[in-house]
Design a protein around this motif. Sequence first.
Motif, PDB file in Angstrom:
ATOM      1  N   PRO A  96      46.307  67.698  48.179  1.00 49.42           N
ATOM      2  CA  PRO A  96      46.236  68.117  46.775  1.00 49.42           C
ATOM      3  C   PRO A  96      46.160  66.909  45.838  1.00 49.42           C
ATOM      4  O   PRO A  96      46.808  65.890  46.081  1.00 49.42           O
ATOM      5  CB  PRO A  96      47.531  68.905  46.575  1.00 49.42           C
ATOM      6  CG  PRO A  96      48.463  68.352  47.609  1.00 49.42           C
ATOM      7  CD  PRO A  96      47.620  67.986  48.795  1.00 49.42           C
ATOM      8  N   VAL A  97      45.375  67.042  44.789  1.00 49.91           N
ATOM      9  CA  VAL A  97      45.107  65.924  43.886  1.00 49.91           C
ATOM     10  C   VAL A  97      46.351  65.576  43.067  1.00 49.91           C
ATOM     11  O   VAL A  97      46.933  66.446  42.410  1.00 49.91           O
ATOM     12  CB  VAL A  97      43.932  66.250  42.942  1.00 49.91           C
ATOM     13  CG1 VAL A  97      43.724  65.125  41.935  1.00 49.91           C
ATOM     14  CG2 VAL A  97      42.659  66.490  43.742  1.00 49.91           C
ATOM     15  N   ASP A  98      46.753  64.312  43.140  1.00 50.13           N
ATOM     16  CA  ASP A  98      47.848  63.793  42.321  1.00 50.13           C
ATOM     17  C   ASP A  98      47.255  63.435  40.955  1.00 50.13           C
ATOM     18  O   ASP A  98      46.410  62.542  40.849  1.00 50.13           O
ATOM     19  CB  ASP A  98      48.456  62.561  42.999  1.00 50.13           C
ATOM     20  CG  ASP A  98      49.636  61.982  42.229  1.00 50.13           C
ATOM     21  OD1 ASP A  98      49.478  61.727  41.018  1.00 50.13           O
ATOM     22  OD2 ASP A  98      50.696  61.767  42.824  1.00 50.13           O
ATOM     23  N   LEU A  99      47.703  64.128  39.899  1.00 51.71           N
ATOM     24  CA  LEU A  99      47.074  63.949  38.585  1.00 51.71           C
ATOM     25  C   LEU A  99      47.303  62.559  37.998  1.00 51.71           C
ATOM     26  O   LEU A  99      46.434  62.027  37.301  1.00 51.71           O
ATOM     27  CB  LEU A  99      47.582  65.027  37.617  1.00 51.71           C
ATOM     28  CG  LEU A  99      47.181  66.465  37.978  1.00 51.71           C
ATOM     29  CD1 LEU A  99      47.648  67.437  36.896  1.00 51.71           C
ATOM     30  CD2 LEU A  99      45.678  66.577  38.187  1.00 51.71           C
ATOM     31  N   THR A 100      48.460  61.977  38.273  1.00 50.17           N
ATOM     32  CA  THR A 100      48.706  60.605  37.794  1.00 50.17           C
ATOM     33  C   THR A 100      47.719  59.646  38.439  1.00 50.17           C
ATOM     34  O   THR A 100      47.111  58.794  37.773  1.00 50.17           O
ATOM     35  CB  THR A 100      50.148  60.167  38.107  1.00 50.17           C
ATOM     36  OG1 THR A 100      51.048  61.061  37.468  1.00 50.17           O
ATOM     37  CG2 THR A 100      50.394  58.748  37.618  1.00 50.17           C
ATOM     38  N   ARG A 101      47.557  59.782  39.748  1.00 45.35           N
ATOM     39  CA  ARG A 101      46.603  58.948  40.482  1.00 45.35           C
ATOM     40  C   ARG A 101      45.173  59.201  40.008  1.00 45.35           C
ATOM     41  O   ARG A 101      44.368  58.274  39.872  1.00 45.35           O
ATOM     42  CB  ARG A 101      46.739  59.243  41.977  1.00 45.35           C
ATOM     43  CG  ARG A 101      45.672  58.616  42.848  1.00 45.35           C
ATOM     44  CD  ARG A 101      46.009  57.181  43.215  1.00 45.35           C
ATOM     45  NE  ARG A 101      44.936  56.635  44.030  1.00 45.35           N
ATOM     46  CZ  ARG A 101      44.053  55.738  43.637  1.00 45.35           C
ATOM     47  NH1 ARG A 101      44.110  55.257  42.412  1.00 45.35           N
ATOM     48  NH2 ARG A 101      43.123  55.295  44.438  1.00 45.35           N
ATOM     49  N   LEU A 102      44.851  60.473  39.718  1.00 49.05           N
ATOM     50  CA  LEU A 102      43.522  60.817  39.212  1.00 49.05           C
ATOM     51  C   LEU A 102      43.242  60.106  37.891  1.00 49.05           C
ATOM     52  O   LEU A 102      42.176  59.506  37.707  1.00 49.05           O
ATOM     53  CB  LEU A 102      43.406  62.329  39.025  1.00 49.05           C
ATOM     54  CG  LEU A 102      42.158  62.830  38.285  1.00 49.05           C
ATOM     55  CD1 LEU A 102      40.902  62.550  39.086  1.00 49.05           C
ATOM     56  CD2 LEU A 102      42.276  64.319  37.969  1.00 49.05           C
ATOM     57  N   ARG A 103      44.208  60.160  36.969  1.00 45.75           N
ATOM     58  CA  ARG A 103      44.004  59.524  35.663  1.00 45.75           C
ATOM     59  C   ARG A 103      43.842  58.017  35.801  1.00 45.75           C
ATOM     60  O   ARG A 103      43.015  57.401  35.117  1.00 45.75           O
ATOM     61  CB  ARG A 103      45.169  59.864  34.725  1.00 45.75           C
ATOM     62  CG  ARG A 103      45.121  61.301  34.199  1.00 45.75           C
ATOM     63  CD  ARG A 103      46.174  61.532  33.127  1.00 45.75           C
ATOM     64  NE  ARG A 103      47.502  61.637  33.700  1.00 45.75           N
ATOM     65  CZ  ARG A 103      48.090  62.772  34.060  1.00 45.75           C
ATOM     66  NH1 ARG A 103      47.446  63.922  33.892  1.00 45.75           N
ATOM     67  NH2 ARG A 103      49.308  62.794  34.561  1.00 45.75           N
ATOM     68  N   GLU A 104      44.623  57.410  36.703  1.00 41.53           N
ATOM     69  CA  GLU A 104      44.499  55.965  36.934  1.00 41.53           C
ATOM     70  C   GLU A 104      43.117  55.618  37.480  1.00 41.53           C
ATOM     71  O   GLU A 104      42.488  54.644  37.060  1.00 41.53           O
ATOM     72  CB  GLU A 104      45.576  55.490  37.919  1.00 41.53           C
ATOM     73  CG  GLU A 104      46.987  55.478  37.346  1.00 41.53           C
ATOM     74  CD  GLU A 104      48.024  55.126  38.402  1.00 41.53           C
ATOM     75  OE1 GLU A 104      47.669  55.086  39.603  1.00 41.53           O
ATOM     76  OE2 GLU A 104      49.194  54.894  38.027  1.00 41.53           O
TER      77      GLU A 104
END
Length: 446
Positions: free
Chosen positions: A106-114
């Motif tokens: 599942p996509v980690d949103l913090t990691r996605l934004r980074e």
Amino acid sequence: MSPRQKVLIVDDEPDIRELLEITLGRMKLDTFSARNLGEAQALLGRETFDLCLTDMRLPDGTGLELVQHIQQRYPQVPVAMITAYGSLETAINALKAGAFDFLTKPVDLTRLRELVTSALRLPAPGGASTAIDRRLLGESLPMRNLRKQIDKLARSQAPVYISGESGSGKELVARLIHEQGPRAGRPFIPVNCGAIPSELMESEFFGHRKGSFSGAIEDNPGLFQAAHGGTLFLDEVADLPLAMQVKLLRAIQEKAVRAVGGQQETVVDVRILCATHKDLDAEVSAERFRQDLYYRLNVIELRVPPLRERRDDIETLASHVLKRLAAGTGHPAAKLHPQALEALKSYRFPGNVRELENMLERAHTLCENKQIEAGDLRLAEGNCAAEAGVPDLTRIDNLEDYLENVERKLILQALEETRWNRTAAAQRLNLSFRSMRYRLKKLGLD
């Protein structure tokens, strides 16, 4: 008011597309969505995008095909791959094909934004070339190819294994990859793996908590924490002991580290670049280097050519070194006599660019009237012999003196490469520290 940047989202799952659209919309980005490879290719033909996020599995193809399509037709668009958790081989294949980075579901949103923020900071392809040209001198074909590869790798987050002989400029290449990429404003942390005592390695890499061992009088962050957001350059990575290789592999896989004496893991965002003068394939075959770590570090290999493979660059390099030596002295730079230049071009340079710099610094000090003659270079002893790979017996008057001179050169080279860390130099020469200390004393180097 500048136009908003556009992101193409490619995924056949409506929930994933909606999650990505909402998250990127909150980042003030315009999003376009496609359910399959065909729709994505059609959108790419109609719109200009700043980033593409694609799932690996698509109804009519794969994300890898999309990466290759974008690389061929729209190389200015970075692509990030979204893969199922544990599909490491898939992610590595995407990086090799030219993907900027990857995310796991599942996509980690913090990691996605980074990741999105980092990708949108990328310079245009070729935009870093001028800066690389100024730092990486030479117009030979190997150097032109090297500059192109650096420019391309700066646009990726893939781990890079930089191979090459000692003194060839591997750390400079690593710095250029970092400085021309989206992490340029973040730390670049170089570490010589052979210079850290094995008992201190875990603390150096991952940090320690106060009281975790004798002498730990305060909390101390490690190299991974220091490089957070930036690049960690592991020089002489082949010198890592096997026990540390296991811990390094886990830190890279989990993107998290635990300090010695700590209870919680700390998430770290670090790009790994590594180098060694050793043959890593041979080290793996000899079971001195873990194969699983090798595959994680060697996603892309970048070879730095030795100086003898780019002899046409010697004149340019020598001129640059001599100008640097003269800078600040108020005197013009020394000139190379044509015979001295020819002598340099015919020399093998086992120590590569570093040896050329040291040689010219010595000649610059010894020469008369700011003219460096061939004799000032002191190449006579090893000139022909270096090319042949065997000593020239006609030049050896005393075997003991000759062997002592060879020993001195090898020890000095090992000391220079380990920044004069005697323990690390002894390990590199496969000597005990006691034997190293004896030889230093015997040769007057202590």
